[in-house]
Design a protein around this motif. Sequence first.
Motif, PDB file in Angstrom:
ATOM      1  N   CYS A 249      43.348  78.347  76.969  1.00  0.00           N
ATOM      2  CA  CYS A 249      44.196  79.530  76.804  1.00  0.00           C
ATOM      3  C   CYS A 249      43.667  80.694  77.638  1.00  0.00           C
ATOM      4  N   ALA A 250      43.181  80.387  78.842  1.00  0.00           N
ATOM      5  CA  ALA A 250      42.753  81.385  79.838  1.00  0.00           C
ATOM      6  C   ALA A 250      41.496  82.145  79.447  1.00  0.00           C
TER       7      ALA A 250
ATOM      8  N   THR B 162      38.691  82.542  82.263  1.00  0.00           N
ATOM      9  CA  THR B 162      38.975  83.575  83.259  1.00  0.00           C
ATOM     10  C   THR B 162      38.497  84.934  82.751  1.00  0.00           C
TER      11      THR B 162
ATOM     12  N   TYR C 142      49.122  82.661  76.387  1.00  0.00           N
ATOM     13  CA  TYR C 142      48.022  82.576  77.349  1.00  0.00           C
ATOM     14  C   TYR C 142      48.411  83.117  78.722  1.00  0.00           C
ATOM     15  N   ARG C 143      49.721  83.120  79.022  1.00  0.00           N
ATOM     16  CA  ARG C 143      50.172  83.655  80.304  1.00  0.00           C
ATOM     17  C   ARG C 143      50.096  85.176  80.353  1.00  0.00           C
TER      18      ARG C 143
ATOM     19  N   CYS D 161      47.342  86.718  80.018  1.00  0.00           N
ATOM     20  CA  CYS D 161      45.933  86.976  80.318  1.00  0.00           C
ATOM     21  C   CYS D 161      45.765  88.273  81.093  1.00  0.00           C
TER      22      CYS D 161
ATOM     23  N   ARG E 203      41.813  83.719  88.588  1.00  0.00           N
ATOM     24  CA  ARG E 203      41.862  82.565  87.701  1.00  0.00           C
ATOM     25  C   ARG E 203      40.721  81.605  88.027  1.00  0.00           C
TER      26      ARG E 203
ATOM     27  N   ASP F 272      41.045  76.703  85.938  1.00  0.00           N
ATOM     28  CA  ASP F 272      42.416  76.290  85.656  1.00  0.00           C
ATOM     29  C   ASP F 272      42.690  74.938  86.323  1.00  0.00           C
TER      30      ASP F 272
END
Length: 282
Positions: free
Chosen positions: A17-18, A21, A163-164, A166, A185, A188
């Motif tokens: 879920c990022a 990053t 998660y997008r 982030c 990122r 990923d």
Amino acid sequence: MSDSPSPLHILLHVPKCAGRTIEVHLAAHMPAGAFFLPRHPGRGGVSKMPPPDGIRALSGHHLARSIEARFEGRDIRRSVLLRDPLSFQVSYYNFKMMRYLASGARPFSFALYYRALQRDPMAHFLLSRWLEVSPARLLLMPVAEKWRRLCEALSGFWFVGDYRRCDDLIAAVAPALGVPARAKRVNDEAAWARTVDWRPLTAADLGDEQRRRIPLENPLDAALYATWSGAGHDAASVRPGAPPAASDFLAHELVRPYWEARRRLARGWTMRPRGNEVIGAD
């Protein structure tokens, strides 16, 4: 100048879920002692924590709610990113297979991966890691009680999102933490795919029946995402609905050790350790 202590940001890292990053970004731009990421669960991880007064952000897979007692008097701002069950399962499968290949192990089928994985992995990750519910208690806890505990906890979060989002979360914490508002990122799927010979699986590669079953067989994850992923900074206003229907969690857990053994046999028993290497961080 105000003498009040600075807010403490706790950014929970649910797998895929990022979170990586965010962690790499904070570690790269915050001064020593201001950001802490425990590498191990329990006291073993917290024992290496710098003095609490200097810490401004915490993140990682191994954060537990009890750590907040070490920051008495601080304004604690909790954040977490979530993912829909189908997207999570496909991404987690690809990540595991590419990590296995990079470590000298063998990939195996999505069907075997899925049988060997715990039901509702995101919900149970939050229950076991953050809320510190024991494995034995999780086995017997009714779905309604799990749902109540999750919703009660998330209602007190500063930010909850897909998660997008982030970039939105990083931009929101950037002024307080003194870091850039955008992050590169890392870890990923695209970054991993450049390191190994693997064509990532997509949801379209799964059969219609498999795509239909995944949300049904992971009802807590589905409800978690549907209810909370759009909360943003307004989690306190979310009104959760009824708990999801009972799942086959207990029955699945009883047979899962067999599939875990099959999974280990399929991947091979020898894997090269990779430590804390982050793919795509250069």
